[in-house]
Design a protein around this motif. Sequence first.
Motif, PDB file in Angstrom:
ATOM      1  N   LEU A  68       0.812  -1.219   0.000  1.00 44.87           N
ATOM      2  CA  LEU A  68       0.000   0.000   0.000  1.00 44.87           C
ATOM      3  C   LEU A  68       0.851   1.277   0.000  1.00 44.87           C
ATOM      4  O   LEU A  68       0.366   2.338  -0.400  1.00 44.87           O
ATOM      5  N   VAL A  69       2.089   1.185   0.469  1.00 47.43           N
ATOM      6  CA  VAL A  69       2.930   2.374   0.598  1.00 47.43           C
ATOM      7  C   VAL A  69       3.942   2.449  -0.534  1.00 47.43           C
ATOM      8  O   VAL A  69       4.229   1.455  -1.206  1.00 47.43           O
ATOM      9  N   GLN A  70       4.502   3.641  -0.739  1.00 49.63           N
ATOM     10  CA  GLN A  70       5.480   3.833  -1.799  1.00 49.63           C
ATOM     11  C   GLN A  70       6.873   3.380  -1.389  1.00 49.63           C
ATOM     12  O   GLN A  70       7.599   2.785  -2.169  1.00 49.63           O
ATOM     13  N   ASP A  71       7.257   3.681  -0.159  1.00 51.13           N
ATOM     14  CA  ASP A  71       8.585   3.305   0.317  1.00 51.13           C
ATOM     15  C   ASP A  71       8.451   2.192   1.352  1.00 51.13           C
ATOM     16  O   ASP A  71       8.280   2.434   2.545  1.00 51.13           O
ATOM     17  N   GLU A  72       8.531   0.941   0.860  1.00 47.48           N
ATOM     18  CA  GLU A  72       8.334  -0.202   1.754  1.00 47.48           C
ATOM     19  C   GLU A  72       9.393  -0.258   2.852  1.00 47.48           C
ATOM     20  O   GLU A  72       9.093  -0.536   4.015  1.00 47.48           O
ATOM     21  N   LEU A  73      10.643   0.046   2.478  1.00 48.88           N
ATOM     22  CA  LEU A  73      11.740  -0.057   3.438  1.00 48.88           C
ATOM     23  C   LEU A  73      11.561   0.920   4.591  1.00 48.88           C
ATOM     24  O   LEU A  73      11.763   0.575   5.756  1.00 48.88           O
ATOM     25  N   LYS A  74      11.172   2.144   4.257  1.00 50.75           N
ATOM     26  CA  LYS A  74      10.988   3.156   5.301  1.00 50.75           C
ATOM     27  C   LYS A  74       9.836   2.746   6.230  1.00 50.75           C
ATOM     28  O   LYS A  74       9.926   2.909   7.447  1.00 50.75           O
ATOM     29  N   TRP A  75       8.756   2.213   5.659  1.00 49.31           N
ATOM     30  CA  TRP A  75       7.609   1.785   6.480  1.00 49.31           C
ATOM     31  C   TRP A  75       8.015   0.651   7.407  1.00 49.31           C
ATOM     32  O   TRP A  75       7.659   0.645   8.591  1.00 49.31           O
ATOM     33  N   LEU A  76       8.782  -0.313   6.888  1.00 47.05           N
ATOM     34  CA  LEU A  76       9.240  -1.435   7.709  1.00 47.05           C
ATOM     35  C   LEU A  76      10.119  -0.953   8.866  1.00 47.05           C
ATOM     36  O   LEU A  76       9.999  -1.439  10.001  1.00 47.05           O
ATOM     37  N   ASN A  77      10.992   0.015   8.573  1.00 46.01           N
ATOM     38  CA  ASN A  77      11.869   0.544   9.625  1.00 46.01           C
ATOM     39  C   ASN A  77      11.063   1.222  10.722  1.00 46.01           C
ATOM     40  O   ASN A  77      11.361   1.102  11.915  1.00 46.01           O
ATOM     41  N   LYS A  78      10.035   1.966  10.322  1.00 45.71           N
ATOM     42  CA  LYS A  78       9.196   2.650  11.306  1.00 45.71           C
ATOM     43  C   LYS A  78       8.368   1.650  12.118  1.00 45.71           C
ATOM     44  O   LYS A  78       8.157   1.830  13.320  1.00 45.71           O
ATOM     45  N   PHE A  79       7.895   0.589  11.460  1.00 41.41           N
ATOM     46  CA  PHE A  79       7.123  -0.436  12.159  1.00 41.41           C
ATOM     47  C   PHE A  79       8.009  -1.137  13.191  1.00 41.41           C
ATOM     48  O   PHE A  79       7.607  -1.379  14.340  1.00 41.41           O
ATOM     49  N   GLU A  80       9.237  -1.446  12.796  1.00 45.45           N
ATOM     50  CA  GLU A  80      10.186  -2.064  13.727  1.00 45.45           C
ATOM     51  C   GLU A  80      10.475  -1.136  14.905  1.00 45.45           C
ATOM     52  O   GLU A  80      10.546  -1.573  16.058  1.00 45.45           O
ATOM     53  N   LYS A  81      10.630   0.151  14.622  1.00 41.33           N
ATOM     54  CA  LYS A  81      10.887   1.115  15.688  1.00 41.33           C
ATOM     55  C   LYS A  81       9.699   1.208  16.633  1.00 41.33           C
ATOM     56  O   LYS A  81       9.868   1.314  17.858  1.00 41.33           O
ATOM     57  N   LEU A  82       8.486   1.150  16.084  1.00 45.38           N
ATOM     58  CA  LEU A  82       7.279   1.196  16.914  1.00 45.38           C
ATOM     59  C   LEU A  82       7.257   0.035  17.897  1.00 45.38           C
ATOM     60  O   LEU A  82       6.951   0.208  19.085  1.00 45.38           O
ATOM     61  N   LEU A  83       7.589  -1.163  17.409  1.00 44.84           N
ATOM     62  CA  LEU A  83       7.607  -2.324  18.293  1.00 44.84           C
ATOM     63  C   LEU A  83       8.683  -2.171  19.367  1.00 44.84           C
ATOM     64  O   LEU A  83       8.447  -2.471  20.543  1.00 44.84           O
ATOM     65  N   GLY A  84       9.857  -1.689  18.963  1.00 45.61           N
ATOM     66  CA  GLY A  84      10.934  -1.513  19.931  1.00 45.61           C
ATOM     67  C   GLY A  84      10.593  -0.514  21.020  1.00 45.61           C
ATOM     68  O   GLY A  84      10.919  -0.715  22.192  1.00 45.61           O
ATOM     69  N   LEU A  85       9.924   0.569  20.637  1.00 42.96           N
ATOM     70  CA  LEU A  85       9.557   1.598  21.614  1.00 42.96           C
ATOM     71  C   LEU A  85       8.527   1.096  22.616  1.00 42.96           C
ATOM     72  O   LEU A  85       8.421   1.624  23.729  1.00 42.96           O
ATOM     73  N   ASN A  86       7.752   0.087  22.209  1.00 43.76           N
ATOM     74  CA  ASN A  86       6.675  -0.409  23.073  1.00 43.76           C
ATOM     75  C   ASN A  86       6.904  -1.852  23.505  1.00 43.76           C
ATOM     76  O   ASN A  86       5.954  -2.589  23.771  1.00 43.76           O
ATOM     77  N   GLU A  87       8.159  -2.240  23.595  1.00 44.77           N
ATOM     78  CA  GLU A  87       8.507  -3.620  23.973  1.00 44.77           C
ATOM     79  C   GLU A  87       7.943  -3.987  25.339  1.00 44.77           C
ATOM     80  O   GLU A  87       7.611  -5.141  25.601  1.00 44.77           O
ATOM     81  N   ASN A  88       7.796  -2.997  26.223  1.00 46.14           N
ATOM     82  CA  ASN A  88       7.288  -3.269  27.574  1.00 46.14           C
ATOM     83  C   ASN A  88       5.867  -3.811  27.569  1.00 46.14           C
ATOM     84  O   ASN A  88       5.430  -4.441  28.532  1.00 46.14           O
ATOM     85  N   LEU A  89       5.120  -3.590  26.461  1.00 50.44           N
ATOM     86  CA  LEU A  89       3.744  -4.091  26.396  1.00 50.44           C
ATOM     87  C   LEU A  89       3.694  -5.592  26.094  1.00 50.44           C
ATOM     88  O   LEU A  89       2.638  -6.206  26.201  1.00 50.44           O
ATOM     89  N   PHE A  90       4.852  -6.164  25.712  1.00 46.00           N
ATOM     90  CA  PHE A  90       4.880  -7.566  25.286  1.00 46.00           C
ATOM     91  C   PHE A  90       5.648  -8.453  26.263  1.00 46.00           C
ATOM     92  O   PHE A  90       6.205  -9.476  25.878  1.00 46.00           O
TER      93      PHE A  90
END
Length: 302
Positions: A68-90
Amino acid sequence: MHSNLDNIKTAPFTEYVTTSSEQSTNPLLDIVIEDKVTVEKYCFALLNKVFNLPQSKFPKFINYQTDLVQDELKWLNKFEKLLGLNENLFLSGSCLCRFNKMLHYIEKKRDEVQSLRVRAAKKGTPKRLINAEAEDRHFSFHEVKEYVEKLTDFDEKLIYLTEEIFEYKQADIIYINSKLQPYNDQCSFLIEKLQTIRSMKSNREKEKDQDKEAANSKATPKMQIQLNGPINIITNAFKQMMVNVKPNGTAYIPYKIKDVAQFICDNFVDENGQPLSQATIQTYLSPNRTDKDPNSDAAVKF
């Protein structure tokens, strides 16, 4: 899953695609947001997918969203960062498994995207226009410049260039084209160029506005009232309001002599249409110079 948005940390997604429940064609994989879309709500919805989506659907979800997005790599990096920032929820056992699995599929998809980009670059971009190569990607300022020129949002241009600089500095470089300037230097120079041009345009617009205001000011000169009689009549009237008339214990005009004198000079001219002397007006306004007051029959009475 924590339902309070205040309990999650957001990642700076620059591109994301959402839909409403009515327009969704794939409710399982779509990011559904009913009201106004924000980065915070998007990040919340993504984390909610990680918690509730069947783990067997993780690869399909990532493929679906990157399409759905134009820059797949950038989206993946942001998704990974989101998970890392909220690791305490898991932190619980089952949730931690979901966390690790999603990270695994993100990394797998990123390797796939980077591999495709490298192969495409070898076909489409001449070797002489590639500044450097790493094991997983190449760095071509020629491509970067073309991409930046297509972006319409100024902040997106700066963000993209800055990310490329950091990507280059962190990459394991295996080849550098000595005939081209360093990749990060060229990106930094383009950032400086864009900021300088925007600043110049902004200053030019301010100058145009100032020129327009000045032209309008000249076109409509300020009106001044002509005094057809002794100047001390008007100054005595102001003096009374500054000194004698004190409703509720406060002077009717509570300003300094200098300020009132400036006001009188700005708004009045003598009977010949000539400007008034500010020094003379200040003398007339002085409470100690009663000798400059008009005769009682000519003075204004309050």
